[in-house]
Scaffold this motif. Sequence first.
Motif, PDB file in Angstrom:
ATOM      1  N   GLY A  23      94.136 -45.121 -69.151  1.00 61.05           N
ATOM      2  CA  GLY A  23      93.090 -45.914 -69.790  1.00 61.05           C
ATOM      3  C   GLY A  23      92.366 -45.150 -70.883  1.00 61.05           C
ATOM      4  O   GLY A  23      92.266 -45.596 -72.026  1.00 61.05           O
ATOM      5  N   ILE A  24      91.834 -43.970 -70.535  1.00 59.16           N
ATOM      6  CA  ILE A  24      91.088 -43.133 -71.468  1.00 59.16           C
ATOM      7  C   ILE A  24      91.498 -41.692 -71.248  1.00 59.16           C
ATOM      8  O   ILE A  24      91.547 -41.228 -70.109  1.00 59.16           O
ATOM      9  N   SER A  25      91.789 -40.966 -72.324  1.00 62.67           N
ATOM     10  CA  SER A  25      92.012 -39.521 -72.276  1.00 62.67           C
ATOM     11  C   SER A  25      90.867 -38.867 -73.046  1.00 62.67           C
ATOM     12  O   SER A  25      90.791 -38.979 -74.273  1.00 62.67           O
ATOM     13  N   TRP A  26      90.006 -38.179 -72.307  1.00 66.66           N
ATOM     14  CA  TRP A  26      88.721 -37.715 -72.859  1.00 66.66           C
ATOM     15  C   TRP A  26      88.645 -36.195 -72.746  1.00 66.66           C
ATOM     16  O   TRP A  26      88.726 -35.644 -71.663  1.00 66.66           O
ATOM     17  N   ASN A  27      88.417 -35.506 -73.869  1.00 67.33           N
ATOM     18  CA  ASN A  27      88.475 -34.056 -73.876  1.00 67.33           C
ATOM     19  C   ASN A  27      87.241 -33.369 -74.436  1.00 67.33           C
ATOM     20  O   ASN A  27      87.186 -32.143 -74.461  1.00 67.33           O
ATOM     21  N   SER A  28      86.258 -34.129 -74.882  1.00 63.84           N
ATOM     22  CA  SER A  28      84.986 -33.550 -75.335  1.00 63.84           C
ATOM     23  C   SER A  28      84.025 -34.665 -75.668  1.00 63.84           C
ATOM     24  O   SER A  28      84.434 -35.801 -75.928  1.00 63.84           O
ATOM     25  N   GLY A  29      82.720 -34.359 -75.663  1.00 71.16           N
ATOM     26  CA  GLY A  29      81.734 -35.301 -76.164  1.00 71.16           C
ATOM     27  C   GLY A  29      81.157 -36.226 -75.107  1.00 71.16           C
ATOM     28  O   GLY A  29      81.372 -36.070 -73.905  1.00 71.16           O
ATOM     29  N   THR A  30      80.409 -37.222 -75.578  1.00 66.20           N
ATOM     30  CA  THR A  30      79.612 -38.101 -74.730  1.00 66.20           C
ATOM     31  C   THR A  30      80.242 -39.476 -74.610  1.00 66.20           C
ATOM     32  O   THR A  30      80.481 -40.154 -75.619  1.00 66.20           O
ATOM     33  N   LEU A  31      80.476 -39.882 -73.369  1.00 65.06           N
ATOM     34  CA  LEU A  31      80.949 -41.225 -73.047  1.00 65.06           C
ATOM     35  C   LEU A  31      79.889 -41.881 -72.167  1.00 65.06           C
ATOM     36  O   LEU A  31      79.584 -41.384 -71.076  1.00 65.06           O
ATOM     37  N   GLN A  32      79.360 -42.995 -72.633  1.00 66.45           N
ATOM     38  CA  GLN A  32      78.284 -43.686 -71.928  1.00 66.45           C
ATOM     39  C   GLN A  32      78.704 -45.124 -71.662  1.00 66.45           C
ATOM     40  O   GLN A  32      78.483 -46.008 -72.481  1.00 66.45           O
TER      41      GLN A  32
ATOM     42  N   TYR B 240      90.083 -30.572 -71.211  1.00 63.58           N
ATOM     43  CA  TYR B 240      89.376 -29.464 -71.866  1.00 63.58           C
ATOM     44  C   TYR B 240      87.949 -29.302 -71.370  1.00 63.58           C
ATOM     45  O   TYR B 240      87.731 -28.759 -70.290  1.00 63.58           O
ATOM     46  N   GLY B 241      86.901 -29.745 -72.110  1.00 61.23           N
ATOM     47  CA  GLY B 241      85.557 -29.541 -71.602  1.00 61.23           C
ATOM     48  C   GLY B 241      84.458 -29.774 -72.604  1.00 61.23           C
ATOM     49  O   GLY B 241      84.675 -30.228 -73.721  1.00 61.23           O
ATOM     50  N   ALA B 242      83.227 -29.469 -72.171  1.00 57.94           N
ATOM     51  CA  ALA B 242      81.992 -29.739 -72.913  1.00 57.94           C
ATOM     52  C   ALA B 242      81.807 -31.249 -73.070  1.00 57.94           C
ATOM     53  O   ALA B 242      81.454 -31.741 -74.135  1.00 57.94           O
ATOM     54  N   TRP B 243      82.019 -31.978 -71.982  1.00 56.09           N
ATOM     55  CA  TRP B 243      81.818 -33.423 -72.014  1.00 56.09           C
ATOM     56  C   TRP B 243      80.722 -33.832 -71.043  1.00 56.09           C
ATOM     57  O   TRP B 243      80.436 -33.190 -70.054  1.00 56.09           O
ATOM     58  N   TYR B 244      80.124 -34.974 -71.393  1.00 55.34           N
ATOM     59  CA  TYR B 244      79.124 -35.622 -70.556  1.00 55.34           C
ATOM     60  C   TYR B 244      79.564 -37.070 -70.416  1.00 55.34           C
ATOM     61  O   TYR B 244      79.564 -37.841 -71.396  1.00 55.34           O
TER      62      TYR B 244
ATOM     63  N   PRO C 222      90.229 -36.014 -78.776  1.00 57.08           N
ATOM     64  CA  PRO C 222      90.698 -34.624 -78.660  1.00 57.08           C
ATOM     65  C   PRO C 222      89.550 -33.660 -78.383  1.00 57.08           C
ATOM     66  O   PRO C 222      88.374 -33.999 -78.539  1.00 57.08           O
ATOM     67  N   SER C 223      89.885 -32.457 -77.989  1.00 55.19           N
ATOM     68  CA  SER C 223      88.869 -31.454 -77.691  1.00 55.19           C
ATOM     69  C   SER C 223      88.130 -31.044 -78.957  1.00 55.19           C
ATOM     70  O   SER C 223      88.718 -30.862 -80.023  1.00 55.19           O
ATOM     71  N   GLY C 224      86.817 -30.918 -78.834  1.00 58.98           N
ATOM     72  CA  GLY C 224      85.998 -30.380 -79.911  1.00 58.98           C
ATOM     73  C   GLY C 224      85.888 -31.238 -81.139  1.00 58.98           C
ATOM     74  O   GLY C 224      85.516 -30.747 -82.207  1.00 58.98           O
ATOM     75  N   THR C 225      86.143 -32.560 -81.044  1.00 62.57           N
ATOM     76  CA  THR C 225      86.186 -33.398 -82.249  1.00 62.57           C
ATOM     77  C   THR C 225      85.096 -34.448 -82.311  1.00 62.57           C
ATOM     78  O   THR C 225      84.872 -35.032 -83.373  1.00 62.57           O
TER      79      THR C 225
END
Length: 333
Positions: free
Chosen positions: A163-172, A188-192, A144-147
């Motif tokens: 496959g993946i629902s990504w709304n914040s944070g770092t995925l490497q 949402y945002g603020a993801w890398y 979720p966003s901001g979590t």
Amino acid sequence: SGATIKDSVFYGDVSAGEARNQNYGVYIHGQDPTVLRNQAYHLNGNQQYGIYLDNVGTNVVVRDNLLFNNSDTGLVVIAGSFEASGNVAFNNNRGFYYDDNNGAVVAHVHDDIAFGNTTGFELRGAADYANLSAHDNGTGFYVPSGTLSGAVRDITSWRNTTGISWNSGTLQGARVYGNFGTGLYLGYGAWYVTGVIAYDNYTGIHSQGYHSDNTLANSLVYDNRDRGVLLENVQTSNGTLFFTNNTVMELAADALQIAGNSKNVQLRNNILWAGGSGHYAINVASSAQTGFGSDYNLIYATNRAKFGFWQSDFAALADWRYELGFDTHSLST
């Protein structure tokens, strides 16, 4: 404090009424438990939870448990720090819910498997999540966003709807393939996000991230059914989307579509390749031109595909560069 629960079976029979349906197979609130090799499930219908660890301390171990047929979540772990691995969750509404709520000592979660759930994994907090697998779920992984203040790395998600629902944070590092919708959805945002391999999905990567600066980098996208990458209504609130060092090869679809009211998309150092009549390497909707920039890319259009679309078709880089001023240092064949 310090309890060990191991090698046990916890189940509820929904048809037996309130006395035996067991909303929780196991509920733990004591500090620093060890939970090993248990089964937690429901018969004759679903009730809420398999194993639930609620604010259970900073030295928690959860390994090799089997969790299924729970109407809410198979395994919930909310703790300051924990180690979880080797757990399997199937046929739940949500397979796993993890939240490391104290970053002072980082939790480690690895080598769990989720299948046949509505959502396989929900990941939150400061943990390090690695080598997790999700298949045949509605959504494999959800952040979720901001979590998420930790990082997720080297996960695999296949044969889900998303496959993946990504709304914040770092995925490497993620491999997403064979999903019957989007391989990687970015909201949402603020993801890398870096190091994604997406193939054999309907759409490889679909972003609707609209807030904060966002980065999608160093990823490989190919052989998806409808398109490689779709950027739709991105950055409509604020920020910039940096699309950098990616390779997108779609020999029967558009490589990159920028749609809706997208703003502030910056393309740098990518390889974009589209093939087939009616397809484009770069396809920018008229409503998605604000703040767009592109340079230092390698761009290919083969088998009657076109270089780009910007209010009209552009067959070659030379025309695109001369009329629009983009990709002055890019190359194309």
